[in-house]
Design a protein around this motif. Structure first.
Motif, PDB file in Angstrom:
ATOM      1  N   CYS A   1       0.833  -1.208   0.000  1.00 37.86           N
ATOM      2  CA  CYS A   1       0.000   0.000   0.000  1.00 37.86           C
ATOM      3  C   CYS A   1       0.868   1.258   0.000  1.00 37.86           C
ATOM      4  CB  CYS A   1      -0.945   0.015   1.208  1.00 37.86           C
ATOM      5  SG  CYS A   1      -2.231  -1.229   1.104  1.00 37.86           S
ATOM      6  N   LEU A   2       1.956   1.232   0.797  1.00 34.54           N
ATOM      7  CA  LEU A   2       2.839   2.400   0.837  1.00 34.54           C
ATOM      8  C   LEU A   2       3.559   2.601  -0.492  1.00 34.54           C
ATOM      9  CD1 LEU A   2       4.342   2.017   4.425  1.00 34.54           C
ATOM     10  CD2 LEU A   2       2.805   3.803   3.634  1.00 34.54           C
ATOM     11  N   VAL A   3       3.834   1.500  -1.188  1.00 36.40           N
ATOM     12  CA  VAL A   3       4.472   1.603  -2.499  1.00 36.40           C
ATOM     13  C   VAL A   3       3.528   2.294  -3.494  1.00 36.40           C
ATOM     14  CG1 VAL A   3       5.010   0.188  -4.528  1.00 36.40           C
ATOM     15  CG2 VAL A   3       6.156  -0.256  -2.373  1.00 36.40           C
ATOM     16  N   ILE A   4       2.270   1.873  -3.515  1.00 34.60           N
ATOM     17  CA  ILE A   4       1.312   2.472  -4.447  1.00 34.60           C
ATOM     18  C   ILE A   4       1.104   3.945  -4.102  1.00 34.60           C
ATOM     19  CG2 ILE A   4      -1.010   2.305  -5.422  1.00 34.60           C
ATOM     20  CD1 ILE A   4       0.518  -0.156  -6.052  1.00 34.60           C
ATOM     21  N   LEU A   5       0.963   4.199  -2.795  1.00 34.77           N
ATOM     22  CA  LEU A   5       0.804   5.580  -2.333  1.00 34.77           C
ATOM     23  C   LEU A   5       2.038   6.402  -2.688  1.00 34.77           C
ATOM     24  CD1 LEU A   5      -1.346   7.079  -0.691  1.00 34.77           C
ATOM     25  CD2 LEU A   5      -0.025   6.596   1.352  1.00 34.77           C
ATOM     26  N   GLY A   6       3.210   5.802  -2.481  1.00 23.91           N
ATOM     27  CA  GLY A   6       4.468   6.494  -2.781  1.00 23.91           C
ATOM     28  C   GLY A   6       4.578   6.826  -4.252  1.00 23.91           C
ATOM     29  N   THR A   7       4.202   5.883  -5.111  1.00 26.56           N
ATOM     30  CA  THR A   7       4.233   6.129  -6.555  1.00 26.56           C
ATOM     31  C   THR A   7       3.415   7.365  -6.888  1.00 26.56           C
ATOM     32  OG1 THR A   7       4.247   3.761  -6.875  1.00 26.56           O
ATOM     33  CG2 THR A   7       3.746   5.100  -8.779  1.00 26.56           C
ATOM     34  N   PHE A   8       2.259   7.433  -6.274  1.00 28.73           N
ATOM     35  CA  PHE A   8       1.349   8.526  -6.536  1.00 28.73           C
ATOM     36  C   PHE A   8       1.934   9.865  -6.067  1.00 28.73           C
ATOM     37  CE2 PHE A   8      -2.382  10.876  -4.730  1.00 28.73           C
ATOM     38  CZ  PHE A   8      -2.776  11.415  -5.936  1.00 28.73           C
ATOM     39  N   ILE A   9       2.480   9.869  -4.854  1.00 26.79           N
ATOM     40  CA  ILE A   9       2.973  11.123  -4.292  1.00 26.79           C
ATOM     41  C   ILE A   9       4.260  11.582  -4.972  1.00 26.79           C
ATOM     42  CG2 ILE A   9       4.005  12.108  -2.236  1.00 26.79           C
ATOM     43  CD1 ILE A   9       1.877  10.324  -0.752  1.00 26.79           C
ATOM     44  N   VAL A  10       5.164  10.622  -5.224  1.00 27.20           N
ATOM     45  CA  VAL A  10       6.419  10.973  -5.874  1.00 27.20           C
ATOM     46  C   VAL A  10       6.121  11.632  -7.214  1.00 27.20           C
ATOM     47  CG1 VAL A  10       8.378   9.970  -7.062  1.00 27.20           C
ATOM     48  CG2 VAL A  10       7.861   9.276  -4.744  1.00 27.20           C
TER      49      VAL A  10
END
Lengths: 180, 665
Positions: free
Chosen positions: B284-293
């Motif tokens: 979940c943090l990876v998907i969220l991170g992709t979005f934020i980055v």
């Protein structure tokens, strides 16, 4: 200084009134002794600018930001410092004009207090549940010792009289034997 | 034409992924292996399709077809060829396409691996993996189409953002993406284990190397990002607790916790549920991170509302989280362990303490990162959380983590007696205390620095002792020192690779303390020929020249002599780079680096009207190179731990579980 009239009207804080008075006196003094005054150094400006963030560019401290707008803001800090304002006063001035979002550290009041309470609460409350969980895991231990042959094996390897350090070496040597 | 072809391949890839999900689902439901084999082929075919799409985009960028909006946005006629290629990940639509390509590579590699006992996972691996691919392909095909056209053909493009023209920024995003996507593989296998009900540690052993490689890339991404900030952003530091940085740190933290806690499951068959939770969290943090980055929406609720893809991302994360949670709760009985903790002083307990501290750090970073949005929702005013707030909250936790890192390797599985631990700790404590006392007498009086240095030194002593004890035990068997040491690493790569990584963290720790606590700086306006001093360094300003660089770049370059203790050591050239099209200035530092400190000079301001005067900002960064050296050691250690061991590989399958205990960590 713009808001001083409002403050005098609505805030009956003697302290604040004194501060404003002091400022007026200081300003008068500065005006008279401008020639004798020490110039404000870049380091002093940066010291204040560090506590502020550029309101335009995303998350860039004001002392770093190379844009023209930030140069102007730094010049403003220099003027305010020359007028004798303190770091806190200058930060308050910017926060009032551009919102608390420009402060590197949000003011410690209201919802912002979460930022200081949460880490402590998280560790304490989390630690409480964590230790309860660990204790729960350990409760049934007597039954387990018998059920887990590995445990008996490992404790049996160490005669209780032996120096505690040697079982470490024993483990490494056991590995060596197992591998070669 | 080419743009239509690119978009068409994306659409086909989307349909193929959809087919893979459906066919794998149908095949496993109806027990039809042929459908599963077909789904597997479909998953593999997605890769060449996406390579065609990516190739089309690169061709469009190289040919400068500005009728394609993305090409117009991120490149211009003067953009150097190499940057035209890397512009593929220079904007949102392109980096989503790039992301899709990388995910397809990982999934195809997972499909093409030798499947043994874990064959039962395959339909679910295809379903979950291709579903993730399907989501990102849907974004690329229908919402953020990189091949979208403009109504007209502009004569020239916008050009790549100046910040992204630095070599560090060219390799940093792919590293980060590889790390992000790498963590998707263990998640997929974890879900496959949950759905198939085969909940032994097969999925962990299958994905162990994937996890380590993902972790390696994520670490590399973080380290390179720090180096890039230090070299380009010009604030004398490498980490600013920026939302974008935090977005990639958070999955790294949960991934680190996961790497440690899976060892308990492999060894003691405990905490299966916990490991599931950690890998789901990481995903979940990876998907969220992709979005934020990619979009940097943290700064405000409004920019989030403006983002086209935000709602889809959150919908997808919520769906995957609920889907994962459903399967975890369905299998909770199988996930609970028959084994119990035998002692609070044991290796498995130490791993749990480590997990607790890491998750506390993660929770704090999470709150602080999203605080601007939270405060805007509560109070209507945007709050900003600067680095000092992070440092106050996290410094004690990092200190505890480092202490654990040093002490935990001394504990043993099942239980360790307190006397034994005291015995092993006594001399290291004394030695470290003496060292700290010497530092105090040498004039380091900052309490924070002394505590930090004590902790880091203590961890260093204990970790080095581990290497020493292992080497000595081997030397006792007739090997010479070098043989003993290299065999120690080669024969037990996972454990000693891990300790090597710990050493990297320790060396970085020294560097961080040096910069955080002992950094000095000053700023001054100098006439030509004048000088300024900081520490035992002096810099002399010897003139400025201005010249045109590539593209629309104008470089203003100062010549500065650096003197240490009065002796000339280096001539450096700090610059101001101005990209005239966007009018975006950047202050590029130049520095004199040694093992003990960096003398780091920024040209802050120079105006042609006052040609012989310029303003300089100067930093003295003690031990900063230890951060990079530590990063290098860290990466080497990860490679040691992940490198395949042919001897073990052969043994792995027939080896009974019991025999594995005690042989490896």
């Amino acid at each position: 200084m713009k808001k001083s009239a409002d403050h005098l009207l609505f805030v009956f804080s003697a302290n604040r009134v004194y501060k404003q008075l002091w400022l007026v006196i200081l300003l008068l003094l500065v005006a008279q002794t401008a020639v004798a005054q020490q110039p404000v150094t870049d380091d002093q400006v940066n010291e204040v600018a560090k506590g502020l963030y550029c309101p335009v560019c995303e998350s860039t401290p004001l002392d770093v930001c190379p844009t023209q707008a930030c140069m102007d803001w730094r010049a403003q800090i220099r003027d305010l410092l020359a007028q004798g304002e303190t770091e806190e006063q200058i930060q308050a001035y910017f926060a009032q004009r551009f919102g608390d979002g420009v402060l590197a550290e949000p003011p410690r009041r209201g919802a912002n207090l979460i930022l200081w309470f949460f880490p402590v609460v998280a560790v304490v409350v989390g630690g409480f549940f964590f230790s309860r969980y660990l204790r729960g895991l350990k409760l049934q231990q007597p039954a387990v010792v018998a059920a887990e042959p590995n445990l008996r094996e490992e404790t049996a390897v160490l005669p209780p009289t032996q120096a505690p350090q040697s079982d470490y070496i024993a483990r490494i040597e056991a590995e060596l034997r197992g591998e070669s | 034409m080419l743009a239509d072809f690119g978009h068409f391949t994306l659409l086909i890839a989307f349909l193929v992924s959809l087919y893979a999900v459906v066919a794998a689902g149908f095949g496993s439901w109806q027990k039809r292996p042929l459908f599963i084999a077909s789904a597997r082929n479909a998953t593999i075919v997605t890769l060449p399709l996406l390579l065609l799409a990516g190739g089309s985009m690169i061709a469009l960028l190289l040919s400068g077809d500005f009728s394609v909006e993305y090409v117009w946005r991120v490149s211009s006629l003067e953009t150097p060829t190499i940057l035209k290629v890397t512009a593929l990940w220079g904007g949102q639509a392109g980096s989503l396409l790039f992301w899709n390509m990388l995910l397809a590579i990982f999934l195809a590699a997972a499909m093409l691996r030798k499947w043994g006992e874990e064959q039962v996972f395959m339909p679910y691996v295809i379903m979950v993996g291709s579903f993730t691919q399907l989501f990102f392909l849907g974004l690329s095909t229908f919402i953020e189409n990189p091949f979208a056209r403009l109504d007209f053909v502009p004569p020239d493009g916008n050009g790549l953002s100046p910040l992204l023209r630095h070599p560090g920024m060219i390799i940093h995003p792919p590293m980060l993406y590889l790390g992000f996507i790498g963590f998707i593989v263990p998640y997929i296998f974890a879900m496959a284990a949950l759905i198939s009900g085969k909940l032994d540690d097969e999925w962990i052993r299958t994905t162990r190397r994937w996890t380590l490689v993902a972790w390696l890339f994520l670490s590399l991404g973080l380290i390179l990002g720090g180096r890039w900030a230090y070299d380009v952003l010009g604030w004398g530091g490498y980490w600013g607790w920026d939302p974008v940085e935090n977005a990639s740190l958070m999955p790294w933290l949960s991934g680190t916790a996961f790497l440690h806690s899976v060892m308990i499951q492999e060894k003691r068959n405990m905490f299966k549920m916990w490991n599931m939770f950690l890998i789901i969290l990481t995903y979940c943090l990876v998907i969220l991170g992709t979005f934020i980055v990619r979009t940097g929406v943290i700064s405000s609720v409004h920019s989030f509302a403006r983002s086209d893809i935000g709602p889809y991302f959150f919908g997808f994360i919520a769906f995957m989280f609920i889907f994962s949670a459903f399967w975890v709760s369905k299998r909770r009985d199988e996930l609970s362990s028959p084994n119990h903790l035998t002692s609070f002083l044991s290796r498995e307990a130490a791993f749990l303490y480590n997990n607790f501290v890491i998750l506390a750090i993660l929770a704090i970073v999470f709150l602080f990162t999203y605080y601007p949005i939270i405060s805007e929702l509560i109070t209507g005013e945007k709050g900003f959380v600067g680095p000092t707030v992070y440092e106050q909250a996290l410094a004690p936790l990092f200190a505890v983590l480092l202490l654990l890192m040093g002490v935990a390797p001394l504990t043993m599985w099942y239980r360790t007696s307190i006397e034994r631990l005291q015995m092993s700790l006594r001399w290291p404590v004394v030695a470290t205390a003496v060292f700290t006392l010497i530092l105090f007498l040498l004039g380091i009086h900052s309490v924070g620095a002394l505590i930090g240095l004590f902790v880091v030194t203590f961890a260093a002593v204990l970790t080095l002792l581990e290497f020493w004890k292992g080497t000595r035990a081997r030397m006792g068997r007739g090997e010479n020192a070098w043989q003993a040491f290299s065999n120690l690493l080669a024969r037990n790569r996972r454990r000693y690779g891990g300790y090597w990584i710990h050493m990297g963290v320790i060396v970085m720790g020294f560097g961080v303390i040096g910069v955080e606590i002992f950094q000095q700086e000053t700023q001054m306006r100098l006439q030509q020929g004048e000088s300024l001093s900081l520490g035992n360094y002096t810099m002399v300003f010897n003139g400025v020249e201005r010249y045109a660089g590539p593209d629309d770049l104008v470089v203003t370059e100062a010549t500065v002599d650096v003197l240490k203790n009065g002796r000339l050591v280096k001539t450096i050239h700090p610059q101001i780079e101005l990209y005239t099209r966007t009018q975006q200035p950047m202050t590029i530092p130049d520095l004199r680096a040694t093992i003990s400190e960096d003398f780091y000079v920024l040209l802050v301001n120079w105006e042609p009207t006052t040609a012989d005067a310029a303003t300089f900002r100067v930093f003295l960064n003690p031990l900063v190179n230890w951060v990079w050296a530590g990063g290098f050691i860290f990466v080497i250690g990860t490679l040691i731990a992940a490198w395949p061991d042919p001897r073990k590989e052969r043994q792995r399958v027939p080896q009974p579980r019991r025999a594995a205990i005690g042989a490896a960590d």
